[in-house]
Design a protein around this motif. Sequence first.
Motif, short mmCIF file in Angstrom:
data_model
loop_
_atom_site.label_atom_id
_atom_site.label_comp_id
_atom_site.label_asym_id
_atom_site.label_seq_id
_atom_site.Cartn_x
_atom_site.Cartn_y
_atom_site.Cartn_z
N ALA A 97 -38.12 35.80 -122.15
CA ALA A 97 -37.04 36.28 -123.03
C ALA A 97 -37.41 37.63 -123.64
CB ALA A 97 -36.76 35.25 -124.12
N GLU A 98 -38.69 37.83 -123.93
CA GLU A 98 -39.13 39.10 -124.50
C GLU A 98 -38.88 40.25 -123.52
OE1 GLU A 98 -40.98 41.70 -127.33
OE2 GLU A 98 -40.07 39.72 -127.47
N VAL A 99 -39.06 40.02 -122.22
CA VAL A 99 -38.80 41.07 -121.23
C VAL A 99 -37.32 41.41 -121.21
CG1 VAL A 99 -39.01 41.75 -118.81
CG2 VAL A 99 -40.79 40.35 -119.86
N HIS A 100 -36.45 40.38 -121.30
CA HIS A 100 -35.01 40.64 -121.38
C HIS A 100 -34.69 41.47 -122.63
CE1 HIS A 100 -33.24 38.28 -118.09
NE2 HIS A 100 -34.25 37.45 -118.26
N ARG A 101 -35.34 41.18 -123.71
CA ARG A 101 -35.14 41.94 -124.95
C ARG A 101 -35.56 43.40 -124.76
NH1 ARG A 101 -38.84 42.50 -129.49
NH2 ARG A 101 -37.73 43.32 -131.29
N VAL A 102 -36.69 43.60 -124.09
CA VAL A 102 -37.15 44.96 -123.83
C VAL A 102 -36.15 45.72 -122.98
CG1 VAL A 102 -38.93 46.33 -122.67
CG2 VAL A 102 -39.59 44.41 -124.11
N SER A 103 -35.57 45.06 -121.98
CA SER A 103 -34.56 45.70 -121.13
C SER A 103 -33.38 46.20 -121.96
CB SER A 103 -34.06 44.73 -120.06
OG SER A 103 -35.06 44.41 -119.14
N ARG A 104 -32.93 45.36 -122.87
CA ARG A 104 -31.80 45.76 -123.71
C ARG A 104 -32.18 46.91 -124.63
NH1 ARG A 104 -26.28 45.33 -123.48
NH2 ARG A 104 -25.55 46.22 -125.45
N LEU A 105 -33.34 46.83 -125.25
CA LEU A 105 -33.80 47.92 -126.12
C LEU A 105 -33.94 49.21 -125.33
CD1 LEU A 105 -36.55 46.10 -128.23
CD2 LEU A 105 -34.43 47.09 -129.11
N PHE A 106 -34.48 49.11 -124.13
CA PHE A 106 -34.68 50.29 -123.29
C PHE A 106 -33.34 50.92 -122.93
CE2 PHE A 106 -35.85 52.13 -119.00
CZ PHE A 106 -36.57 53.19 -119.54
N TRP A 107 -32.35 50.11 -122.59
CA TRP A 107 -31.03 50.62 -122.24
C TRP A 107 -30.40 51.34 -123.43
CZ3 TRP A 107 -26.34 47.12 -120.45
CH2 TRP A 107 -25.35 47.94 -119.90
N GLU A 108 -30.48 50.74 -124.60
CA GLU A 108 -29.80 51.30 -125.77
C GLU A 108 -30.52 52.52 -126.35
OE1 GLU A 108 -28.68 48.57 -128.76
OE2 GLU A 108 -27.60 47.24 -127.40
N THR A 109 -31.83 52.63 -126.14
CA THR A 109 -32.58 53.73 -126.76
C THR A 109 -32.91 54.87 -125.81
OG1 THR A 109 -34.67 52.57 -126.34
CG2 THR A 109 -33.63 52.21 -128.48
N HIS A 110 -33.05 54.59 -124.52
CA HIS A 110 -33.49 55.63 -123.59
C HIS A 110 -32.69 55.73 -122.30
CE1 HIS A 110 -37.14 55.11 -126.10
NE2 HIS A 110 -37.33 56.38 -125.84
N ALA A 111 -32.02 54.66 -121.90
CA ALA A 111 -31.35 54.65 -120.60
C ALA A 111 -29.84 54.46 -120.72
CB ALA A 111 -31.96 53.56 -119.71
N TYR A 112 -29.26 54.88 -121.85
CA TYR A 112 -27.85 54.63 -122.10
C TYR A 112 -26.92 55.39 -121.17
CZ TYR A 112 -29.44 58.48 -125.08
OH TYR A 112 -30.07 59.62 -125.55
N ASP A 113 -27.41 56.46 -120.50
CA ASP A 113 -26.58 57.20 -119.56
C ASP A 113 -26.49 56.52 -118.19
OD1 ASP A 113 -25.83 59.25 -121.26
OD2 ASP A 113 -27.59 60.45 -120.81
N PHE A 114 -27.34 55.53 -117.97
CA PHE A 114 -27.35 54.84 -116.69
C PHE A 114 -26.31 53.71 -116.69
CE2 PHE A 114 -31.36 56.97 -116.86
CZ PHE A 114 -31.68 57.28 -115.55
N MET A 115 -25.97 53.26 -115.50
CA MET A 115 -24.94 52.23 -115.35
C MET A 115 -25.32 50.95 -116.09
SD MET A 115 -23.68 50.33 -111.86
CE MET A 115 -22.81 51.75 -111.22
N THR A 116 -26.54 50.51 -115.89
CA THR A 116 -27.01 49.28 -116.51
C THR A 116 -28.52 49.21 -116.41
OG1 THR A 116 -26.80 46.85 -116.52
CG2 THR A 116 -26.84 47.92 -114.37
N VAL A 117 -29.13 48.35 -117.19
CA VAL A 117 -30.54 48.02 -117.05
C VAL A 117 -30.62 46.51 -116.86
CG1 VAL A 117 -32.83 48.00 -118.09
CG2 VAL A 117 -31.34 49.98 -118.43
N GLU A 118 -30.98 46.09 -115.67
CA GLU A 118 -31.12 44.68 -115.36
C GLU A 118 -32.58 44.27 -115.48
OE1 GLU A 118 -28.60 42.57 -114.75
OE2 GLU A 118 -27.23 44.24 -115.12
N THR A 119 -32.82 42.97 -115.61
CA THR A 119 -34.17 42.43 -115.74
C THR A 119 -34.52 41.62 -114.51
OG1 THR A 119 -33.82 42.23 -118.13
CG2 THR A 119 -35.70 41.06 -117.20
#
Length: 283
Positions: A172-194
């Motif tokens: 679950a922590e890895v899923h959380r990191v994916s979401r944090l990464f998308w919102e803070t650094h990868a927001y221009d990309f289509m999605t961040v999947e885990t």
Amino acid sequence: MKPPLLLIGQGSHDDTGAAEFGRFVHRLRCRLEESAAEVSGGYLAKAKPRLSESVASLVARGHHRLVALPLSLSRMGEEFPAAMALEQERHPTLMYDYGRPLGPDPRVLALLAERLAEAAADAPKLRPIEEVMPRLRVVPSVPFEEPAPHIELGETAVVLVGEGSTDPAANAEVHRVSRLFWETHAYDFMTVETAFVSVTPPGVPGGLERCRRLGARRVIVVPYLLFAGGMLERVWAQALAYGAGHPDLDIRCAEVIGDCEVLADVVIDRYEEALRLAEGVSA
């Protein structure tokens, strides 16, 4: 003199990962030598030096208190405190304080963003697996291609790949990191999947397939791993195997976080934090 810092690695049979772990320990020794703090490293299993050897060496040099820090991106499993409890049985005078694992520190996320940016730069598609990793020949070679047409970031998806664990909280922590990464650094990309290398689904192919079904034209696989080695090779092999069956999808693999100064900054902060907490409890 400050208590020594003891870095604890999980351990594997891979020489590449062990060598990078050793280089990182050396980097920290150079960084902390001015504060007269020793740095040692040991593995729980499989690789050398073993944790027991490193602890015995520190105790023999007169250290009876240390900071034990798991060199890990995920939450600390039961094996870490169990191993340190065993060392305390072997050395009754030994006292230790724990340092927190490294992720998801904002600086770790920034390092992941750097690796993503490097992989996202316009360049040819991945070379055949025989050229990248001669030891791995698990999929047929694909023909080398010219640089692909320009693909927008909005058409590019990211798959963040963790190791995978039997501990649901760690996954679950890895899923959380994916979401944090998308919102803070990868927001221009289509999605961040885990995805995960092993043990728990989805695997790397599953993460790539989800991105393809979402309409991605390019997918960048970002390993949520500290050092290169067998785990990274498995990530790349799974991505390349999937890519062999989907030649229209531009699949790229980023590098691991790796031995670097920023990672050393995070570890040193965890070390200093553990010392402050210990002093507060003592007070």
